[in-house]
Design an enzyme around this catalytic site. Structure first.
Site, PDB file in Angstrom:
ATOM      1  N   HIS A 261       0.838  -1.204   0.000  1.00  0.00           N
ATOM      2  CA  HIS A 261       0.000   0.000   0.000  1.00  0.00           C
ATOM      3  C   HIS A 261       0.880   1.263   0.000  1.00  0.00           C
ATOM      4  CE1 HIS A 261      -3.616   2.391   1.183  1.00  0.00           C
ATOM      5  NE2 HIS A 261      -2.678   3.178   1.655  1.00  0.00           N
ATOM      6  N   GLU A 262       1.765   1.322   0.969  1.00  0.00           N
ATOM      7  CA  GLU A 262       2.602   2.527   1.085  1.00  0.00           C
ATOM      8  C   GLU A 262       3.536   2.647  -0.125  1.00  0.00           C
ATOM      9  OE1 GLU A 262       1.652   4.625   3.162  1.00  0.00           O
ATOM     10  OE2 GLU A 262       0.406   3.302   4.403  1.00  0.00           O
ATOM     11  N   HIS A 265       1.983   4.735  -2.761  1.00  0.00           N
ATOM     12  CA  HIS A 265       2.138   6.183  -2.522  1.00  0.00           C
ATOM     13  C   HIS A 265       3.554   6.628  -2.888  1.00  0.00           C
ATOM     14  CE1 HIS A 265      -1.690   6.820  -0.526  1.00  0.00           C
ATOM     15  NE2 HIS A 265      -1.441   5.918   0.410  1.00  0.00           N
ATOM     16  N   GLU A 291      -4.293   7.868  -3.176  1.00  0.00           N
ATOM     17  CA  GLU A 291      -4.804   6.625  -2.605  1.00  0.00           C
ATOM     18  C   GLU A 291      -5.156   5.612  -3.697  1.00  0.00           C
ATOM     19  OE1 GLU A 291      -4.461   6.345   0.518  1.00  0.00           O
ATOM     20  OE2 GLU A 291      -5.522   4.488   0.940  1.00  0.00           O
TER      21      GLU A 291
END
Ligand code: ZN
Length: 503
Positions: A261-262, A265, A291
């Site tokens: 997820h990170e 970003h 996101e």
């Protein structure tokens, strides 16, 4: 336009990006390695830095430069740079300097109180600081102005132009679209453990996640992976995007999914055009689009069977107890649908409901119906009604997210916007890559460069040149009327879980 005027303006822009970068580094430090006793001193320093930034942003000279440039023929890119500078400046001039400093200082000290309160499972440690934060946010909204309700002022800080009135239909459409799937799936799960319970060695998990990042195409010479209470990404500056995760000794999947997820970003940050990085347009266009990148890598890659078919041997070699599992069992475990308490651990089907709880509560806070003291009860009531589960403690309830402690009111809806956008983007990538079978082949072979390249050119390199909805429309080849199309997300959930649970 004289070259001199443009040089002056870009010097100012560059300086503001540098100040942002310093603030980013301080924030990263605070959440990862800063010793606890440093908190008050850091809060004061953060306040000073925010004041300096505010002073630069609001200086009449900067305003004159912007006004002057807007009268000229600038070309698309430069005009976008100046317009974004104007937008940031317009917001800044509406805010009294004392309020800006106080908010920055409070964000820093309130975050330490939140960590303490969460660790001790004692909301009363956090409550007074949270109430002060909410009071300051209410003042901020009045200064900034809003369309229909104070919440709109908060939303616009994270998702340009978003209003509660516009987002409500998105929440309604997603909830209506996923509820039949959710109802069909819940009750199919007998709750037995799918993956071996470990114990998994924390340093082995971190080493594996770090290796995973590098293999997925993350430049570890331009980033790093650390531990934090709440996983986050800090785009510190050009060629510097740091991600964090958290580890559990009984379950490696949380660390892996948080890392992916990170990473999404971080890749977005690192993928900005080099010649734009010191300008207003060389940055994430909105939190929703940001996101969409994290949710795409976490869900459409990290929660796919093809990914685990390719990845499993490496994961099992690095994380010993996992060797007793199979790619299929990991796939089932990462897609298990349950009524759960913690948003960041939630499956894709219930995730939007976790966000809906926060949307409802934040709207109540902003409209003055809820005070800090009311939040634990409001939270529990909302979880029971929307997710059918009641938190047994505030640590697993209202204290689970860092956002309000740092003044991020209005941030949560961008999580759903991101999920919705990510499905549309992944559909578009799939078509472009030649169909789902070919994409699965890529994932099985650990080939993520084509996906990254597509995201680079369609999203990352566009920076903030256009509005968020336009960027998504261009990337997906759909017409944009500015609204958020929930169709691709709802179809994705329906078809994935129909297959998975044999509905
Ligand atoms: Zn995120």
């Amino acid at each position: 336009m004289t070259t001199d005027t443009w040089e002056k303006f870009s010097g100012r822009m560059r300086e503001l990006r540098h100040l942002e970068s310093i603030a980013g580094l301080l924030g990263w430090d605070e959440q990862t390695v800063m010793p606890p006793k440093a908190a008050p001193g850091r809060a004061a320093a953060t306040g000073t830095l925010a004041s300096i930034e505010h002073e630069r942003l609001t200086s009449p000279e900067y305003g004159d430069l912007i006004e002057g440039l807007l009268q000229q023929d600038l070309g698309t890119e430069r005009r976008a740079m100046v317009e974004l500078a104007q937008r940031a400046r317009d917001k800044a001039v509406k805010l009294p300097p004392e309020l800006v400093r106080e908010m920055a200082e409070l964000a820093s000290s309130s975050q330490s109180a939140w960590v303490q309160a969460r660790t001790a499972d004692d909301f009363s440690i956090f409550e007074p600081l949270l109430q002060r934060t909410l009071d300051l946010k209410a003042r901020q909204a009045e200064h900034l102005g809003y369309k229909n309700e104070p919440y709109d002022a908060h939303l616009d800080l994270f998702e340009r132009g978003a209003t509660a009135e516009q987002l409500q239909p998105m929440f309604d459409a997603v909830t209506a679209g996923i509820t039949p799937t959710l109802d069909a799936v819940l009750g199919r799960d007998d709750g037995t453990r799918i993956l071996p319970g470990g114990p998994y060695d924390a340093s082995a998990i971190m080493a594996y996640c770090s290796d995973l990042l590098a293999r997925m195409g993350y430049d570890m010479q331009a980033g790093r992976l650390d531990l934090s209470a709440h996983p986050f990404t800090s785009g510190v500056g050009p060629q510097d995007a740091r991600v964090t995760t958290r580890v559990r000794s009984d379950d490696p999947k949380e660390a892996i999914l948080a890392t992916l997820h990170e990473m999404g970003h971080g890749l977005y940050h690192l993928g900005q055009r080099e010649d734009w990085v010191e300008t207003t347009i060389g940055a994430s266009v909105s939190l929703g689009v940001d996101e969409s990148q994290s949710r795409l890598w976490e869900n459409h890659v990290g929660r796919s069977l093809a990914f685990w078919e390719g990845e499993f041997p490496k994961a099992a070699a690095a994380l010993k107890p996992l060797a007793a599992a199979t790619p299929q069992s990991v796939f089932r475990a990462v897609n298990r649908v349950r009524r759960s308490l913690i948003r960041v651990e939630a499956d894709e089907v219930t995730y939007p409901l976790h966000v809906a709880v926060r949307f409802e509560i934040e709207r109540g806070i902003s409209n003055g119906q809820l005070k800090a003291a009311d939040l634990p009860a409001a939270w529990n009531e909302s979880y029971e009604r929307i997710l059918g589960i009641r938190p047994p403690s505030d640590a697993d309830g209202v204290l689970q997210d860092v956002h309000w402690s740092i003044g991020y009111l209005g941030y949560f809806p961008t999580y759903l916007i991101g999920s919705v956008y990510s499905a549309a983007l992944f559909d578009a990538y799939t078509v472009q890559a030649g169909g789902p079978d070919l994409v699965r082949d890529q994932f099985r072979a650990g080939e993520f460069a084509p996906l990254l390249a597509w995201l680079r050119s369609n999203i990352h390199q566009v920076g903030s040149l256009k509005l968020p909805a336009q960027i998504i429309a261009d990337a997906t080849g759909r017409a944009s009327d500015g609204s958020i199309d929930t169709g691709p997300f709802v179809s994705y959930i329906q078809s994935k879980y129909r297959d998975l649970y044999d509905l």
